[in-house]
Scaffold this motif. Sequence first.
Motif, PDB file in Angstrom:
ATOM      1  N   MET A   1      -8.292   9.190  13.944  1.00 32.02           N
ATOM      2  CA  MET A   1      -8.106   9.785  11.869  1.00 32.02           C
ATOM      3  C   MET A   1      -6.635   9.665  11.399  1.00 32.02           C
ATOM      4  O   MET A   1      -6.495   8.866  10.463  1.00 32.02           O
TER       5      MET A   1
ATOM      6  N   ALA B   1      -5.300   5.852  10.192  1.00 30.41           N
ATOM      7  CA  ALA B   1      -5.777   5.673   9.504  1.00 30.41           C
ATOM      8  C   ALA B   1      -5.296   6.729   7.722  1.00 30.41           C
ATOM      9  O   ALA B   1      -5.177   6.108   6.512  1.00 30.41           O
ATOM     10  N   LEU B   2      -5.308   7.617   7.900  1.00 34.81           N
ATOM     11  CA  LEU B   2      -4.884   8.925   7.004  1.00 34.81           C
ATOM     12  C   LEU B   2      -3.304   8.694   6.695  1.00 34.81           C
ATOM     13  O   LEU B   2      -2.849   7.914   5.126  1.00 34.81           O
TER      14      LEU B   2
ATOM     15  N   ARG C   1      -3.425   3.558   6.109  1.00 35.07           N
ATOM     16  CA  ARG C   1      -4.969   2.843   4.555  1.00 35.07           C
ATOM     17  C   ARG C   1      -4.584   3.627   3.752  1.00 35.07           C
ATOM     18  O   ARG C   1      -5.112   3.545   2.511  1.00 35.07           O
ATOM     19  N   HIS C   2      -4.543   5.132   3.895  1.00 37.95           N
ATOM     20  CA  HIS C   2      -5.245   6.155   3.140  1.00 37.95           C
ATOM     21  C   HIS C   2      -3.590   7.180   2.193  1.00 37.95           C
ATOM     22  O   HIS C   2      -3.979   8.401   1.840  1.00 37.95           O
TER      23      HIS C   2
END
Lengths: 168, 99
Positions: free
Chosen positions: A133, A136-137, A140-141
């Motif tokens: 997580m 990804a945080l 990409r985010h």
Amino acid sequence: MLEPFLFAVFAVFALVGALGMLISRSPVASALWMVQTMLAVACLYITLHAGFLGVVQVLVYAGAIMVLFLFVIMLLNLEQMPRLASFSWRKGAAYLLGVAMLAQLLAVVAVRTGAATVTAASVDVEATSVREMGLALLTRHAFTLQIVGVLLLAATIGAVLLAKKRFV
Amino acid sequence: MDITWYLALSAILFTIGVLGVLLRRNVIVIFLSVELMLNAVNLSLVAFSQSFGHVDGQILVFFVMSVAAAEAAVGLAIVIALFRNSLSVNVDEFNLLRG
């Protein structure tokens, strides 16, 4: 074998909490029932192998947000709310709308999830780690994460300004 | 385990939240019902994320939680300001944009 049992227990807890929130006449009792629902939802996250979100749910929702709610309810010293059993046309219409909406949602779930579970069986599901997580945080985010930070800052300033001044 | 049960639970919780918004006139209980609806949607997002084996659903839940926290802070500040103005939290009494 264990998972359906755990799901049933926590689902019952969540539903009882939500109904208690709806029915109880004192706002403090409503908020406390809501804490039960949020804890049950956190346990459901953990049964879905989303342990990090379960912990965040307990910390943020059941901890911070509900404490804020209880603080405001006790600050305002509210009176009892009316019973739901007393009938009025507006309440009848509300119940009707609720039942219609529930039927619609359940119909969609019953019809459409057949297709989704085919892919579910083929994917090898494993517990999402915090590492996954976090990757990804922050990759990409990352931009969204910055925007959420700005949003929280704006909310803090706005809340302080609204509660401080005489609001005319 | 099939995620259909999680989705059904999420639908029922969402409906209870809608009923809370429609039935109750106390603005704080309406807020609690909105939080319940957000929780229901989060539950279905996590179930889908698990079902498709993709982490993005959980990222979305993370962002929903932070927006919900911001919303609760600002909303409760507005409730306090309204109560200070008119000594009531009944939404039927607030029908003017101008105090």
